[in-house]
Each structure stands twice: as structure tokens, then as C-alpha cells.
Design an enzyme around this catalytic site. Structure first.
Site, PDB file in Angstrom:
ATOM      1  N   HIS A  78      26.990  25.010 -14.401  1.00 20.24           N
ATOM      2  CA  HIS A  78      27.820  25.714 -13.405  1.00 20.24           C
ATOM      3  C   HIS A  78      26.977  26.650 -12.536  1.00 20.24           C
ATOM      4  O   HIS A  78      27.431  27.728 -12.145  1.00 20.24           O
ATOM      5  CB  HIS A  78      28.945  26.508 -14.068  1.00 20.24           C
ATOM      6  CG  HIS A  78      29.925  25.663 -14.822  1.00 20.24           C
ATOM      7  ND1 HIS A  78      31.080  25.163 -14.265  1.00 20.24           N
ATOM      8  CD2 HIS A  78      29.916  25.196 -16.104  1.00 20.24           C
ATOM      9  CE1 HIS A  78      31.742  24.451 -15.162  1.00 20.24           C
ATOM     10  NE2 HIS A  78      31.051  24.447 -16.294  1.00 20.24           N
ATOM     11  N   ASN A 151      38.299  24.249 -16.170  1.00 19.40           N
ATOM     12  CA  ASN A 151      37.748  23.234 -15.277  1.00 19.40           C
ATOM     13  C   ASN A 151      38.874  22.616 -14.449  1.00 19.40           C
ATOM     14  O   ASN A 151      40.052  22.844 -14.716  1.00 19.40           O
ATOM     15  CB  ASN A 151      37.068  22.124 -16.091  1.00 19.40           C
ATOM     16  CG  ASN A 151      35.673  22.515 -16.562  1.00 19.40           C
ATOM     17  OD1 ASN A 151      35.053  23.449 -16.039  1.00 19.40           O
ATOM     18  ND2 ASN A 151      35.169  21.792 -17.544  1.00 19.40           N
ATOM     19  N   HIS A 342      33.709  34.635 -20.049  1.00 20.63           N
ATOM     20  CA  HIS A 342      33.599  34.391 -21.492  1.00 20.63           C
ATOM     21  C   HIS A 342      34.986  34.039 -22.034  1.00 20.63           C
ATOM     22  O   HIS A 342      35.905  34.860 -21.930  1.00 20.63           O
ATOM     23  CB  HIS A 342      33.079  35.651 -22.167  1.00 20.63           C
ATOM     24  CG  HIS A 342      32.762  35.479 -23.618  1.00 20.63           C
ATOM     25  ND1 HIS A 342      33.185  34.403 -24.369  1.00 20.63           N
ATOM     26  CD2 HIS A 342      32.040  36.250 -24.461  1.00 20.63           C
ATOM     27  CE1 HIS A 342      32.757  34.522 -25.609  1.00 20.63           C
ATOM     28  NE2 HIS A 342      32.052  35.631 -25.698  1.00 20.63           N
TER      29      HIS A 342
HETATM   30 FE1  HDE Z   1      31.104  26.302 -20.380  1.00 17.89          FE
HETATM   31  N1  HDE Z   1      29.400  27.397 -20.210  1.00 17.89           N
HETATM   32  N2  HDE Z   1      30.481  25.606 -22.166  1.00 17.89           N
HETATM   33  N3  HDE Z   1      32.704  25.061 -20.492  1.00 17.89           N
HETATM   34  N4  HDE Z   1      31.700  26.922 -18.595  1.00 17.89           N
HETATM   35  C1  HDE Z   1      29.064  28.165 -19.172  1.00 17.89           C
HETATM   36  O1  HDE Z   1      28.215  30.351 -19.308  1.00 17.89           O
HETATM   37  C2  HDE Z   1      29.479  26.134 -22.906  1.00 17.89           C
HETATM   38  C3  HDE Z   1      33.013  24.226 -21.511  1.00 17.89           C
HETATM   39  C4  HDE Z   1      32.876  26.628 -17.974  1.00 17.89           C
HETATM   40  O2  HDE Z   1      31.745  30.486 -13.045  1.00 17.89           O
HETATM   41  C5  HDE Z   1      27.842  28.990 -19.431  1.00 17.89           C
HETATM   42  O3  HDE Z   1      27.948  32.082 -17.903  1.00 17.89           O
HETATM   43  C6  HDE Z   1      29.426  25.517 -24.206  1.00 17.89           C
HETATM   44  C7  HDE Z   1      34.353  23.731 -21.372  1.00 17.89           C
HETATM   45  C8  HDE Z   1      32.911  27.228 -16.670  1.00 17.89           C
HETATM   46  O4  HDE Z   1      30.373  31.673 -14.260  1.00 17.89           O
HETATM   47  C9  HDE Z   1      27.489  28.656 -20.878  1.00 17.89           C
HETATM   48  C10 HDE Z   1      30.430  24.594 -24.209  1.00 17.89           C
HETATM   49  C11 HDE Z   1      34.837  24.298 -20.234  1.00 17.89           C
HETATM   50  C12 HDE Z   1      31.710  27.909 -16.544  1.00 17.89           C
HETATM   51  C13 HDE Z   1      28.546  27.640 -21.234  1.00 17.89           C
HETATM   52  C14 HDE Z   1      31.089  24.663 -22.929  1.00 17.89           C
HETATM   53  C15 HDE Z   1      33.791  25.123 -19.688  1.00 17.89           C
HETATM   54  C16 HDE Z   1      30.978  27.698 -17.763  1.00 17.89           C
HETATM   55  C17 HDE Z   1      26.748  28.831 -18.414  1.00 17.89           C
HETATM   56  C18 HDE Z   1      30.819  23.648 -25.336  1.00 17.89           C
HETATM   57  C19 HDE Z   1      36.216  24.089 -19.598  1.00 17.89           C
HETATM   58  C20 HDE Z   1      31.224  28.685 -15.338  1.00 17.89           C
HETATM   59  C21 HDE Z   1      26.686  30.120 -17.642  1.00 17.89           C
HETATM   60  C22 HDE Z   1      30.999  24.267 -26.567  1.00 17.89           C
HETATM   61  C23 HDE Z   1      37.285  24.612 -20.413  1.00 17.89           C
HETATM   62  C24 HDE Z   1      31.700  30.102 -15.355  1.00 17.89           C
HETATM   63  C25 HDE Z   1      27.667  30.970 -18.246  1.00 17.89           C
HETATM   64  C26 HDE Z   1      31.231  30.819 -14.115  1.00 17.89           C
HETATM   65  C27 HDE Z   1      29.739  28.260 -18.027  1.00 17.89           C
HETATM   66  C28 HDE Z   1      28.606  27.098 -22.454  1.00 17.89           C
HETATM   67  C29 HDE Z   1      32.145  23.801 -22.581  1.00 17.89           C
HETATM   68  C30 HDE Z   1      33.967  25.850 -18.471  1.00 17.89           C
HETATM   69  C31 HDE Z   1      26.080  28.241 -21.121  1.00 17.89           C
HETATM   70  C32 HDE Z   1      28.426  25.840 -25.286  1.00 17.89           C
HETATM   71  C33 HDE Z   1      35.088  22.794 -22.335  1.00 17.89           C
HETATM   72  C34 HDE Z   1      34.024  27.146 -15.640  1.00 17.89           C
HETATM   73  O5  HDE Z   1      27.600  29.747 -21.700  1.00 17.89           O
END
Ligand code: HDE
Length: 725
Positions: A78, A151, A342
Site C-alpha cells: 500500500h 480494501n 492499525h
Molecule cells: Fe494490510 N498492511 N496486512 N491488509 N493493509 C499494511 O501497514 C498486513 C490485509 C491494508 O493506507 C501495512 O502501515 C498483514 C488485509 C490497508 O496506510 C502492514 C496482513 C487487508 C493498508 C500490513 C495484511 C489489509 C495496509 C503496510 C495479513 C484488508 C494501507 C504499511 C495478515 C482488510 C493502510 C502499514 C494505509 C497496510 C500488514 C492483510 C488492508 C505491513 C501482515 C486482509 C488498506 O502492516
């Protein structure tokens, strides 16, 4: 001595004597970060005019050091995003469902900051990549920050957080050559996917037009996981969150998306920014699907499995409030880049479930902010600060902003009068939902997670003809870019489990056969040598939904042209009257009419009136607009007919199934384009001419044009003709 550096100011800068003791006076001057006024910002300190720069030059060193450190690590996923401020307001109290304060009072507007993003590309990549879009909402509630980090697709690729780094490594550019950027069409992604049958449902969505939205303002959002709502009485219910855009859910064509990536990689970011600047505030409704605890096991899928939706036919979406984005950020870095979401930022009344993907996310987001923003004090960055007061005994750390007073930084204490106190639930304290757990500690997955194809089929079967065609084409494109034959074959096998037609159509495009069986599937829960048929418990027939209207974008809102961008192709001599009539009618419905001319500056109409053309055929392309208007005027049409770019503009808009209106002699331009060939073939009623309005009467043309633009695209044209554009 040249010490009066005011003389170096550009001549148009007004320099007046200011009272340096006033704020205004102080604000006028360039300073170092220590507040020292700078006398010369053009030259470094040298040993003589032609001599070496001196180490002593603390002003130069401070400036360059700060510059050297301007970049922070981009988000691992992202990374590319755009954001806006706004508010959320609930329609009526949701006290029955939840004690969350911001969902109680219909008169309360809760401030929000919303960041949209692509997932795979880096910060400088294009907005129109085929990808999932992030839809992250930060609510600044009086009970603390609540982040709904979702998402634009309601399911995810994997069921367990354990697989997330593998998924992301697979989709990111390949590590040996860092190719390709912001694209899933490469071997490592499809290698991984073809070995993860659980990703098939998400793949259907990602290969659909949902992955190439027309605008952030025209996408749905989903919380994805099942969460819990808990009311004042401690009663819990399962919930899935939805965001429904009031402008409907719309996409662009894939060929168009690729071209937009060249013409304007900032297409979505610009669209969001401009809509807000123009006062066209994007709006979504928050929807909830509620499931009683007692019904947890009544579905053919597991509520904890993030690769499944709850079909809206089974549990309707109740719309409970509205999100409005009404202010652009002042500074991209300070706000959009530094915002830290978060899923673990919750408020009383909202809680988690044991979805194994959600559980893993609860750890990941704090960890990533520590790395990205550099300090456990990231909550003190203005965009991340709660509006409710923060009182605790956490202290110090890099870049600490708060100046904590007194000597007490522990609890319990008597020296500080016992403060800060723990809050009882009645005082707004958060208490985790006391879910009963009685289990063995295992690394395993529930068998209720093993049906990987039913909902993928449901999605595919729910699509309109043209949407299915787009999925077939997208898969053919992506797998066509894959080099390793066994990966393509594995994928064809999975597709055959979703729909035989889908698999065969893609196979034909790839020049391959659909394999009847495939060995060696590994997905962390299925033995490598298992036969897929053995482990897919199909849901009981009576629980299977064959089609869900909510899954097709064909059923979205199609009654508004608000904020649509209409290109008006003009040249000197254009028909002013027709132009004005249609323009006024479109603008009255909230669309934007933007003259695109053969040259810049002023364009003179056939009655001597002038129109300023900010856009020309040299600077823009049809892919940046929703529809095309040609108002006629013989001199203008003669010029446009001989302009290759104008003809291409029309052909391309036609290929991408956009509404086109030609008034009076503008018909000649239509005839000079590819669209003309369709006239000679058939009458006006042919699907090839849907959305093409040819009219002498400008008022009638406007009415028909508005209807055609509201339909978004006349996708049936794709079938009717292949356009060379
Ligand atoms: Fe994320 N995801 N994600 N994700 N995610 C990040 O956090 C992660 C997942 C989502 O505009 C990171 O600050 C893991 C699902 C959005 O700043 C990180 C897993 C969904 C955004 C991270 C998932 C999301 C992130 C990268 C699986 C939809 C952007 C930078 C366990 C429900 C937020 C950050 C923004 C961002 C980890 C799966 C949505 C690395 C480990 C499922 C919208 O922490």
C-alpha cells in the site's frame, strides 16, 4: 560589503520594513531550524569567492543534512496512496448493536481521515495498475482512534497471516531484476497463486473490473474480516463492514487503464483531489451485515475465513451512516504519508474475531509503523493524534513531543494521587470480549476453511456477460505474460474448478489444454499429495447461492452523471449555440464539460464568441474522460476531420464504450471515424451504436447524452465491433 541580502530577492517580491516583534514580521524571514535568520540562501561559505567550501558552513550542512533524510521507508504494501479528511455521521443510534460512542448520536459528526491505495506498486507507481485498492478509514472518536483498515474487495488471497510475506514477495517485482513494477502479470505471482487454491475467490475479484476502478470515489470498501459488535448489555454479534459509494461502483476498460498509466499516472489521486477542491464531496454509506452469535455455524462457509463473503442474499447490508470527504490534506507527507493505520485501533463496542488473518494483522501494523515512522511515538504525529486525551505512563523515546510533568510515571502510585486511573466499563473502559476458548494449541486450519472454489464460482456466475469476458481477458493477459508452462497449467486446472467455460476460454487464448487433474497442491493445510476432490466439502445444495446480484457492477447506481468529465472537442468555428445548450444541461446535472481544442488559448465560435481551451489534443487523450461531445460547426468539423488526433480520440472513446454525442454537422466527424463504418452496416438500433447520439436538436441530444453517460459505459459495443484504437 554585500550584506543587504534583500537586494537578492526576486524583483517582484515586495520587501517592506516589518516589525520583527510581531508574528507576521517574524514569519517573513527565512531561518535555520534553530530560528536563526539566514542572510544568504544562494551561496555557501567559501575560502574566497573561488575557494573551497568551509566545513564551518552550518547553514549549508543543516539544509543538506535535512534534505538527505527527507525520505522514510515506504510502506511495504500500500505504498502508493492518496487521502482526504472528512466526517462520519450515523443515521440513527446503533445502541442495540454496539456501545461505540460514534455510532450513537445522529447529530454527531466524527472527524475522519481516509487513505486509498494500491497494494503492490511502490510510491511512484501508477494509480491504474490492476490491483486491490486499500480503503483505510481513521475515525477520531471521543473514545479514541478507531481504524477500519479495509480494501475495495471483500475477501483476501490467503486465510492465515503466516502466508502474507510469501504472498507479498510473490507479487512484488521479482528480486533478481526488480521487474515488473505494480503488476501481478509475472511468473512469481502466478506460481504462488497456482499453489494456493484458497486464493481463487480473490483472484476472480482481482481479475474483474473491480481491480481497475474509474475513481476512488466509485469503489466499494469492505472490512473483509468478520468483526464483533458489542452493546451496552455485553451482547455480541458478528459483523461485516461495507462502504457503499453514492456515485455507484464503476471501472475503466483494461486497455484504457494501461493507457491512463502513461497519460496520467496520478489519475485517481488527481480525481480525488479535484473533486474535493470543486466541492463535489465523495460520499459513502457505511453498511453492516449482522449475524447473531447463535447463527455462527449456520453457513456453508466459516465466518472466520477471510476468503469468504456473506452473500447479501443471505444477510442483507443495513446502511447505518454516511462518510463524507470534504477537505484535502495540507501536506502530503505530513498527513497521507505519515498516517498510521492499525486494525487493532478499536473503541469499546467493536472487537475482533479469531479470523487467523486478522489476528496476524494485529501484530503487524504497530511493528511496521515503528520501522517506517521510526519511533514508538508515532501516535504523536499530528495526523495520528487522537482527539481524546492520552494519559499513561509511557515515556521518552525518539522524537517525544509530550512534555510529561511531575515525577510519577508508574501505576499504581500514591504520589500522583493514583492517576491516571483505569476506567471501568461504565466509564468507557475497553474490555476485550470474553470469548470462551477451550482448545489444543496447534498449527492447523479448520476443515471448514477448505472449500476454495464455491464462492469463486458464485462470483464468476454472478457477473454480466461482458464482465465475464473481462475476467477471461484479464486472466489471458496475466497468464499470457507468464513464461513457465507448468504454472499456467496449474492455473487452468483451478479455473476449471470454478467454471469449465472460463478455463477453456483462457486455455484457448493461451494455446493450451485444461488439465483434468493436478498433483502437489500445497496450501499449508492440505497435504501435498492430497487430491483436491477429497478435501473440498461442497456446501449443502440448499445453502448454495447460484448468483448474487450485489456481486455484479452491472447492477450498480446508474442514475447520475455527477462529477463525470466530458470532453468537448472543439476547433475554431464550433457551433456555439449547440455547445452552450448541451454544456448547460450537463452542468445542471453536475457533470464537468472540458473543452479539448486543436490549439491552446482562445477558440472562436461560429458566432464570434470565445472559449478558453486549457486542454488540447496535444496534451490530453480520450482515456482521461468519461464521454465526448462534438457540437458541430462546419469550419470546426472540417478542421477536426483532418486532425489525426481528433479521429483517434473518437475511435478510442468508442472502443472504451463511452457515450459520444454529435450535434448537427458533427455527424460528418463521426462518419470520418471508425464509428462511421458501423452506420453503413446497420440502423441506429444496433448494439454497436448504443451510447452514440447523433442529433440535430441540441436539447434532445443533451437529454439522450445524459442518459448514456449515467449508464457509464455501453459495454455491449465491445461484442459488436473490434475497434482499431
Ligand atoms: Fe494490510 N498492511 N496486512 N491488509 N493493509 C499494511 O501497514 C498486513 C490485509 C491494508 O493506507 C501495512 O502501515 C498483514 C488485509 C490497508 O496506510 C502492514 C496482513 C487487508 C493498508 C500490513 C495484511 C489489509 C495496509 C503496510 C495479513 C484488508 C494501507 C504499511 C495478515 C482488510 C493502510 C502499514 C494505509 C497496510 C500488514 C492483510 C488492508 C505491513 C501482515 C486482509 C488498506 O502492516
Amino acid at each position: 560589503m554585500a550584506d543587504d541580502k534583500h537586494s537578492l530577492q526576486p524583483s517582484n517580491t515586495k520587501v517592506e520594513a516589518l516589525d520583527i516583534h510581531t508574528e507576521e514580521g517574524r514569519d517573513q524571514f527565512l531561518t535555520t531550524n534553530q530560528g536563526l535568520r539566514i542572510n544568504d540562501n544562494q551561496n555557501s561559505l567559501k575560502a574566497g569567492e573561488r575557494g573551497a567550501t568551509l566545513l564551518e558552513d552550518f547553514i549549508l550542512r543543516e539544509k543538506i543534512t535535512h534534505f538527505d533524510h527527507e525520505r522514510i521507508p515506504e510502506r511495504i504494501v500500500h505504498a502508493r496512496g492518496a487521502a482526504a479528511h472528512g466526517y462520519f455521521q450515523v443515521y440513527e443510534s446503533q445502541a442495540e448493536l454496539t456501545r461505540a460512542g460514534f455510532l450513537q448520536d445522529p447529530n454527531l459528526q466524527t472527524p475522519v481521515f481516509v487513505r486509498f491505495s494500491t497494494v503492490a506498486g511502490s510510491r511512484g507507481s501508477t494509480d491504474l495498475a490492476r490491483d486491490v485498492r486499500g480503503f483505510a478509514v481513521k475515525f477520531y472518536t471521543s473514545e479514541g482512534i478507531y481504524d477500519l483498515v479495509g480494501n475495495n474487495i471483500p475477501v483476501f488471497f490467503i486465510q492465515d497471516a503466516m502466508k502474507f510475506p510469501d504472498l507479498v514477495h510473490a507479487v512484488k517485482p521479482e528480486p533478481h531484476n526488480e521487474i515488473p513494477q505494480a503488476a501481478s502479470a509475472h511468473d512469481t505471482f502466478w506460481d504462488f497463486i497456482s499453489l494456493m487454491p484458497e486464493s481463487m475467490h480473490m483472484i476472480m475479484w482481482a481479475m474483474s473490473d473491480r481491480a481497475i476502478p474509474r475513481s476512488y470515489r466509485m469503489m466499494e470498501g469492505f472490512g473483509v474480516h468478520t468483526f464483533r459488535l458489542i452493546n451496552e448489555q455485553g451482547q455480541a454479534r458478528f459483523v461485516k463492514f461495507h462502504w457503499k459509494p453514492l456515485l455507484g461502483v464503476h471501472s475503466v476498460a483494461w486497455n484504457e487503464a494501461q493507457k491512463i498509466s502513461g497519460f496520467d499516472p496520478d489519475f485517481h489521486r488527481r480525481d480525488l483531489w479535484e473533486a474535493i477542491e470543486n466541492g463535489d464531496f465523495p460520499e459513502w454509506e457505511l453498511g453492516v451485515q449482522i449475524v447473531e452469535e447463535a447463527d455462527e455455524h449456520k453457513f456453508a462457509f466459516d465466518l472466520l475465513d477471510p476468503t469468504k463473503i456473506i452473500p447479501e442474499e443471505l444477510v442483507p447490508v443495513k446502511r447505518i451512516g454516511k462518510l463524507v470527504l470534504n477537505r484535502n490534506p495540507d501536506n502530503f507527507f505530513a498527513e497521507t504519508e505519515q498516517v498510521a493505520f492499525h486494525p487493532g485501533h478499536v473503541v469499546p463496542g467493536i472487537d475482533f474475531t479469531n479470523d487467523p488473518l486478522l489476528q496476524g494483522r494485529l501484530f503487524s501494523y504497530t511493528d511496521t509503523q515503528l520501522k517506517r515512522l521510526g519511533s514508538p511515538n508515532f501516535h504523536e504525529i499530528p495526523i495520528n493524534r487522537p482527539i481524546s486525551p492520552v494519559h499513561n505512563n509511557q515515556r521518552d523515546g525518539h522524537m517525544r513531543q509530550t512534555i510529561n510533568k511531575g515525577r510519577v510515571s508508574y501505576e499504581p502510585n500514591s504520589l500522583g494521587g493514583g492517576c491516571p486511573y483505569q476506567a471501568k466499563m461504565a466509564e468507557g473502559g475497553f474490555a476485550s470480549y470474553a470469548e470462551r476458548i477451550d482448545a489444543k494449541k496447534v498449527r492447523a486450519r479448520s476443515r471448514s476453511f477448505f472449500d476454495h472454489y464455491s464462492q469463486a464460482s458464485l462470483f464468476f456466475n454472478s457477473q454480466a456477460d461482458y464482465e465475464q469476458e473481462h475476467i477471461i481477458n484479464a486472466l489471458s493477459f496475466e497468464l499470457g505474460k507468464v513464461v513457465t508452462p507448468s504454472i499456467k497449467e496449474r492455473m487452468l486446472y483451478h479455473l476449471s474448478q470454478i467454471s469449465q467455460t472460463l478455463a477453456e476460454r483462457v486455455a484457448a487464448n493461451l494455446g493450451l489444454k485444461v488439465p483434468a487433474k493436478i498433483k502437489g497442491l500445497i496450501n499449508g493445510s492440505v497435504p501435498a499429495d492430497a487430491n483436491p476432490e477429497d478435501y473440498q466439502p461442497l456446501p449443502p445444495q440448499d445453502q448454495q447461492i447460484q448468483k448474487s446480484a450485489a456481486l455484479s457492477m452491472a447492477n450498480t447506481v446508474k442514475d447520475t452523471i455527477k462529477t463525470r468529465q466530458i470532453a468537448a472537442l472543439i476547433a475554431d468555428g464550433f457551433d456555439e449555440k449547440a455547445f452552450k445548450t448541451v454544456k448547460a444541461a450537463l452542468e445542471a446535472e453536475g457533470a464537468k464539460v472540458l473543452p479539448v481544442a486543436t490549439h491552446g488559448g482562445e477558440i472562436t465560435g461560429n458566432a464570434g464568441g470565445k472559449v478558453k481551451a486549457d486542454l488540447t489534443l496535444l496534451t490530453v487523450a480520450s482515456v482521461l474522460f468519461d464521454a465526448v461531445l462534438i457540437s458541430g460547426g462546419s469550419q470546426a468539423i472540417t478542421a477536426l476531420k483532418t486532425d489525426g488526433d481528433a479521429i483517434h480520440f473518437l475511435n478510442e472513446a468508442y472502443r472504451h464504450c463511452k457515450a459520444i454525442a454529435a450535434i448537427g454537422d458533427a455527424k460528418e466527424l463521426i462518419q470520418a471515424s471508425f464509428i462511421g463504418t458501423q452506420f453503413s452496416k446497420a440502423s441506429n438500433q444496433t448494439p454497436a451504436l448504443t451510447g452514440v447520439i447523433i442529433e440535430d436538436d441540441a436539447a434532445q441530444a443533451a437529454t439522450d447524452f445524459i442518459q448514456a453517460i449515467a449508464a457509464h459505459r455501453a459495454w455491449e459495443r465491445e461484442k459488436a465491433s473490434k475497434v482499431p484504437a
